[in-house]
Design an enzyme around this catalytic site. Structure first.
Site, PDB file in Angstrom:
ATOM      1  N   ASP A 137       0.901  -1.270   0.151  1.00  0.00           N
ATOM      2  CA  ASP A 137      -0.050   0.183  -0.212  1.00  0.00           C
ATOM      3  C   ASP A 137       0.755   1.329   0.053  1.00  0.00           C
ATOM      4  O   ASP A 137       2.007   1.274   0.248  1.00  0.00           O
ATOM      5  CB  ASP A 137      -0.751  -0.023   1.422  1.00  0.00           C
ATOM      6  CG  ASP A 137      -2.167   0.736   1.061  1.00  0.00           C
ATOM      7  OD1 ASP A 137      -2.352   1.622   0.129  1.00  0.00           O
ATOM      8  OD2 ASP A 137      -3.173   0.564   1.848  1.00  0.00           O
TER       9      ASP A 137
ATOM     10  N   ASN B 167      -0.221   5.194   1.256  1.00  0.00           N
ATOM     11  CA  ASN B 167      -1.509   5.818   1.617  1.00  0.00           C
ATOM     12  C   ASN B 167      -1.413   7.402   1.527  1.00  0.00           C
ATOM     13  O   ASN B 167      -2.565   7.872   2.021  1.00  0.00           O
ATOM     14  CB  ASN B 167      -1.931   5.343   2.894  1.00  0.00           C
ATOM     15  CG  ASN B 167      -3.068   4.062   2.839  1.00  0.00           C
ATOM     16  OD1 ASN B 167      -3.975   4.457   1.832  1.00  0.00           O
ATOM     17  ND2 ASN B 167      -2.731   3.312   3.459  1.00  0.00           N
TER      18      ASN B 167
ATOM     19  N   ASP C 256     -11.349   1.685  -2.755  1.00  0.00           N
ATOM     20  CA  ASP C 256     -11.657   1.611  -1.349  1.00  0.00           C
ATOM     21  C   ASP C 256     -12.946   1.402  -1.633  1.00  0.00           C
ATOM     22  O   ASP C 256     -13.915   1.274  -0.387  1.00  0.00           O
ATOM     23  CB  ASP C 256     -10.969   2.436  -0.443  1.00  0.00           C
ATOM     24  CG  ASP C 256      -9.750   1.989   0.193  1.00  0.00           C
ATOM     25  OD1 ASP C 256      -9.553   0.948   0.032  1.00  0.00           O
ATOM     26  OD2 ASP C 256      -9.110   2.963   0.663  1.00  0.00           O
TER      27      ASP C 256
HETATM   28  C1  GLA Z   1      -5.703   1.721   2.510  1.00  0.00           C
HETATM   29  C2  GLA Z   1      -6.435   0.704   1.575  1.00  0.00           C
HETATM   30  C3  GLA Z   1      -7.124  -0.356   2.094  1.00  0.00           C
HETATM   31  C4  GLA Z   1      -6.720  -0.589   3.610  1.00  0.00           C
HETATM   32  C5  GLA Z   1      -6.204   0.483   4.474  1.00  0.00           C
HETATM   33  C6  GLA Z   1      -5.496   0.053   5.635  1.00  0.00           C
HETATM   34  O1  GLA Z   1      -6.960   2.646   2.401  1.00  0.00           O
HETATM   35  O2  GLA Z   1      -6.764   0.876   0.250  1.00  0.00           O
HETATM   36  O3  GLA Z   1      -7.730  -1.326   1.385  1.00  0.00           O
HETATM   37  O4  GLA Z   1      -5.620  -1.625   3.406  1.00  0.00           O
HETATM   38  O5  GLA Z   1      -5.228   1.462   3.448  1.00  0.00           O
HETATM   39  O6  GLA Z   1      -4.933   1.228   6.304  1.00  0.00           O
END
Ligand code: GLA
Length: 766
Positions: free
Chosen positions: A502, A504, A570
């Site tokens: 990931d 973020n 998401d």
């Molecule tokens: C991101 C990902 C999610 C999840 C969260 C975890 O938003 O897209 O699928 O893994 O992080 O913190």
């Protein structure tokens, strides 16, 4: 086999039904000749648009030059609106330059902007030589194709351009992918002079299309709204999509297409280019007053500058170009074949992907071994094959305020480490995988306390936090080396067969405290990411890596070179997902597009959709689950198991078949404004399908967002079948003529209730 014809006046590459033509003018200008359906022979005289006459800076022309110009452009424009011209002008600004500089004649958007050591901008690239080299050498440290089909036949056309004044040598590389109508382009700049210069922008690819009566299609969005299709007519001047956040972004995907206004899913000429790059990008078109559209893709020049010392080089990422005369369906088929056969890590190209059950929407940060084993047990009942332990497993991580960087299991939640959990999950019949976010660090972490200098930062400025985290300085090889050690140990510590990688947050204070040239930090950051990804995926070839970036950010051709699948968004609501997945299939094949069945009411939009609709929306893609199965009723669990069984029965078809977007047929643009309710385009109906490579079978899915009062229902037209045969609808035991399906289609009865879905399984009758 790609065919290369090299002549004094240019080059003609033809392969897979496509031609690409370059020309060299008398003054040494390299011009774009043609990109479209395959030509038997390329005669430059007929290919380049006749230009208007310009009063912009013009170069003096001698007799020889005039002759070359006349050869290329046909009769010289001797008059404007009937008035005799005093003399013909050769204006480099009007030429469809293939890799334009700026400041020494051409004034349209350049492919390369060089600031000489004395601060001046005046670059004039002159053709020096072209040559064919065996194989397909790629840009240093950047995503590239591996083991491409017909690799023995792969050859590269290299064209050298020189700017005498600065000593800048640009080598353009052209690789037609054997058998697939995709052309890879990238460029290297070498300083052959005696003084350093700055490259302030450097495209991977640039070419001019004549006639600007085209539509521009882009993929735009935001978190939970990734890759919405947007379509508008080209307008005079510059139009572009770009990212500045350090990634290729959720907002503007590194992909554009240009098409004839009539182009839809089945018909019309479409051109597209897409960077194989995951950092800041620009994809743009400049329409000049004479109706020429200059199309470009490259690293975003915004806040970028690379200092090139004498003897040094700089490589651009590659761009994948494609042309289709069969509308957007043909365009996507080209990209899907390219990704499947040439781009994905070879080991995963022809392999089934496991059905995932992911812990995120089931438990968020509150994960424990007991819950995971429970989820695995219930997951097995609905057909899951791999349990993914998402965020929340590592030292001190109970919410998003701490611990990124400390990649050891939380002693409270997993006192015995991950090994026993992986084994227990294995006992329930599932493989085991984990979530990581390697490029990030929480200020509250042991890693940050030990190495506060390892984050992107600018001296004298406080570091901005986002999601309570800072960005590691991936431009620093020491950081990359450290992370390689940490994740090698982690992946060796338990039976981990899958990793969700990931990323973020968006970048800020993009400076690299310990490394050189600050104008290239965001780019060198990406080189660090690719280096780490490359080394880890090589060290653990059996581990399946899935990419992710705060949902589906950074879902691009660069990441797909390393991660054979990607978390799409998401947003897990079925109706919203239909739009997002549809947009994503413009360039990505279905088996790379992560799609999970989640709980209702949906966690992002609160919508309640039937289990079957959620299942049919996800099945066919990179299928999985993301919900606490203990909270689901027996009836829905039965539906989920049925969908898994459907997936497994047809997994090879989904992975190898040709994907078609059937509804809407016109590839209309959709609103990307925030807060606008968007039940898929086309009156709320959406349909897609998969046709086996031998056309022996097909699966078609149709969705209807909202029920209509007193409605007759509608039809979904289906094409791509074997029209010399008859097909049987297996579920309903009915024969169908494929010509009827193409012209009229399957009937979608008026639905009782919103958010309905149906599917048809077709088998060819022998
Ligand atoms: C991101 C990902 C999610 C999840 C969260 C975890 O938003 O897209 O699928 O893994 O992080 O913190």
């Amino acid at each position: 086999m790609p065919r290369f014809e090299l002549g004094e006046n240019g080059a003609h590459i033809s392969w897979a039904g496509t031609s690409y033509v370059l020309g060299v003018l008398g003054q040494g200008h390299l011009v774009h000749g043609y990109f479209g359906p395959e030509l038997a022979r390329a005669d430059l005289t007929h290919l380049v648009r006749p230009v208007g006459v310009s009063y912009l800076p013009s170069l003096p022309i001698d007799r020889e030059e005039l002759a070359a110009f006349a050869r290329l452009w046909g009769p010289l424009p001797g008059s404007v609106a009937g008035a005799a011209m005093p003399r013909p002008v050769y204006s480099p600004d009007l030429l469809p330059l293939e890799f334009p500089g700026f400041g020494a004649g051409p004034l349209r958007i350049p492919a390369c902007l060089i600031r000489a050591e004395d601060g001046t901008f005046a670059t004039r690239f002159v053709f020096r030589e072209q040559r064919l080299v065996d194989g397909a050498p790629g840009p240093e440290g950047l995503p590239w194709v591996r083991e491409i089909p017909g690799a023995v036949a792969a050859r590269t056309l290299q064209v050298d351009l020189v700017d005498e004044c600065t000593g800048a040598l640009v080598t353009l590389s052209y690789v037609p992918v054997p058998g697939i109508p995709v052309l890879l382009r990238w460029a290297r700049i070498t300083n052959t002079g005696t003084k350093a210069f700055q490259v302030e922008q450097m495209c991977s690819a640039s070419f001019d299309l004549p006639g600007a009566e085209l539509d521009l299609v882009t993929l735009n969005g935001s978190w939970a709204r990734e890759r919405t299709i947007h379509r508008r007519p080209l307008a005079p001047g510059l139009q572009q999509v770009e990212s500045r956040d350090g990634s290729s972004s959720r907002e503007h995907s590194p992909w554009i297409a240009l098409c004839e206004p009539r182009a839809g899913e089945r018909d019309g000429n479409v051109w597209s280019l897409s960077l194989m790059y995951s950092g800041n990008h620009v994809h743009r078109v400049e329409v000049d007053p004479h109706g020429s559209a200059r199309v470009q893709a490259g690293i975003n020049p915004f806040a970028f500058a690379a200092t090139i010392a004498p003897g040094d080089t700089f490589d651009t990422p590659a761009a994948a170009l494609t042309f289709s005369a069969d509308g957007f369906g043909g365009l996507s088929a080209n990209y899907h074949r390219f990704v499947r056969e040439a781009l994905l890590p070879p080991r995963w190209r022809d392999r089934d992907r496991p059905v995932v059950i992911n812990s995120w929407e089931a438990y968020y940060f509150d994960v424990t071994p007991a819950k995971l084993v429970d989820l695995a047990r219930l997951g097995a009942e609905v057909g899951a094959e791999l349990l993914v332990l998402d965020d929340g497993w590592f030292k001190g991580r109970h919410d998003d305020t701490t611990s990124l960087g400390d990649w050891t299991p939380d002693p409270g939640k997993f006192p015995e480490g991950l090994g026993p959990v992986a084994d227990a999950v294995g006992g329930a019949g599932l493989a085991f995988g984990i979530w990581i976010e390697p490029e990030m660090v929480s200020p509250d972490s042991d890693l940050y306390r030990a190495h506060p200098d390892w984050v992107l930062s600018v001296p004298g400025r406080p570091s901005t936090q986002a999601r309570n985290q800072l960005v590691l300085d991936m431009a620093n090889p020491e950081v990359v080396e450290y992370l390689f050690g940490v994740f090698s140990d982690l992946l060796s510590s338990a039976n981990i067969t899958y990793v969700k990688w990931d990323m973020n947050r968006k970048m800020s204070e993009v400076g690299s405290p310990s490394t050189g040239d600050q104008g290239t930090v965001a780019h060198r950051y990406m080189l660090g990411v690719y280096s780490l990804l490359g080394r880890l995926t090589e060290r653990f070839p059996e581990v399946l890596f899935e990419g992710c970036a705060g949902g589906g950010g950074r879902f691009d051709l660069g990441m797909l070179a390393y991660t054979p699948q990607y978390w799409t968004s998401d947003q897990t609501d079925a109706v919203e997902r239909q739009r997002i997945q549809r947009g994503t299939t413009l360039f990505a094949p279905p088996e790379t597009i992560g799609a999970h069945v989640s709980a209702v009411p949906n966690h992002q939009v609160g919508r309640v959709t039937p289990a079957l609709t959620r299942g049919l929306t996800a099945v066919g893609f990179n299928f999985g689950f993301e919900l606490d199965l203990a909270g689901e009723n027996a009836e829905d669990r039965k539906v989920y198991a049925g969908i898994s069984a459907l997936y497994k029965r047809h997994r090879a078809l989904f992975r190898r078949g040709r994907f078609y977007r059937y509804l809407p047929e016109d590839v209309a643009g959709e609103s990307v404004a925030a807060g606008v309710p968007r039940p898929v385009a086309g009156g709320g109906r959406c349909a897609w399908g998969f046709v086996a490579p031998d056309k022996g079978s097909a699966l078609v899915f149709a969705f209807q967002a909202v029920a209509g009062a007193n409605s007759d229902g509608g039809f979904v037209r289906v094409w791509g079948l074997d029209e010399s045969a008859v097909y049987r609808d297996v579920e309903r035991d009915m024969p169908f003529d494929p010509v009827f399906l193409r012209e009229r289609g399957f009937w979608i009865p008026p639905s009782a209730g919103d958010y309905q879905a149906r599917y048809w399984i077709l088998e060819r009758e022998e």
